[in-house]
Scaffold this motif. Structure first.
Motif: not given
Ligand code: UDP
Length: 254
Positions: A178-187, A208-212, A218-222, A227-233
């Motif tokens: 299953r795909l993680y929507r959100r996950i911590s660096h530690d995990t 404390h740098l977020p990673i996407h 796929q077009k337009g993911m960046m 813009e604030g949408e959570d796509v990927g992890t």
């Protein structure tokens, strides 16, 4: 906009596209379009490119050459990719594009000087960081995070192909992954989850740098991410944002 300044980490594979190695003009065009799309919206963007479409240091064993020498070759590969990308970006737009290298190669690119790089970004230039950090025994994931921190980017975007994020298990082998929507660096570190170099995740965690992590094909993911949408992890761990690690069923068959 969620972010004003980001660093994009691209693998050499993004440049070879459908080909095994080398350069695919269609892939280069796609990369340039995606970068120019967010740049035209006022996002300050730095880019770190790998060199896997040319040479990776880990091939040293097969080729019978010393690892440090092989890594030098790999680093030069990242410079070739960076110049290629600058060429394509220049051909498609009037944006000012600068290549800054960790290894001096002054006839074709500027040396990396942190404050100059930050100033370029302030002025809206697209900055391509080439040559990793100029030292062997690394891949470009770690330099990606390092450069992002150095220029005070708010996030690093890891562009992937053939995957769209971090999974609980290898989705190519385990259909229940299953795909993680959100996950911590530690995990990621504790579970030794794939897709990124652990050293890069540790550096991002400590500062404390977020990673996407997202599917670059796929077009337009960046654009959606900035813009604030959570796509990927999204890999993050900030005090004001206590996260549940939630997984969702695989969105795409990959
Ligand atoms: N490399 C290095 N030091 C660095 C960055 C890269 O030695 O700071 C070398 C290393 O040999 C690596 C190669 O450059 O394998 C190409 O980078 P990478 O493997 O990250 O390319 P990618 O897989 O992202 O295409």
């Amino acid at each position: 906009m969620r972010y004003k300044r980001v660093v994009l980490k691209l693998s050499g594979g993004a440049i070879s596209g459908a080909l095994e190695s080398g350069f695919d003009p269609e892939a280069l065009e796609h990369i340039a379009d995606e970068i120019l799309d967010i740049h035209s919206r006022g996002i300050e963007i730095g880019i770190v490119i790998g060199g896997g479409n040319i040479f990776r240091g880990e091939q040293s064993v097969r080729w019978g050459i010393e690892r440090s020498e092989a890594d030098n070759i790999g680093m030069l590969g990242t410079i070739i990719n960076s110049l290629m990308l600058r060429g394509v970006l220049n051909a498609k737009s009037d944006a000012e594009v600068r290549v800054m290298t960790a290894i001096p190669i002054n006839a074709v690119a500027e040396p990396f000087i942190r404050l100059v790089a930050a100033r370029h970004l302030d002025k809206g230039y697209i900055v391509i960081f080439a040559g990793g950090i100029g030292n062997p025994f690394l891949t470009t994931d770690y330099p990606g995070v390092q450069r992002a921190l150095e220029v005070r980017a708010e996030a690093i975007l890891f562009a992937k192909h053939k995957t769209n994020g971090i999974y609980t298990d290898d989705p190519n082998k385990n259909t229940d992954a299953r795909l993680y929507r959100r996950i911590s660096h530690d995990t990621i570190i504790q579970k030794n989850l794939g897709a990124l170099d652990q050293s890069a995740v540790i550096l991002a965690r400590d500062h404390h740098l977020p990673i996407h992590v997202f599917d670059f094909e796929q077009k337009g993911m960046m654009r959606r991410i900035v813009e604030g949408e959570d796509v990927g992890t999204l890999i993050t761990q900030t005090p004001e944002d206590v996260l549940k690690e939630e997984t969702i069923a695989q969105e795409n068959s990959i």
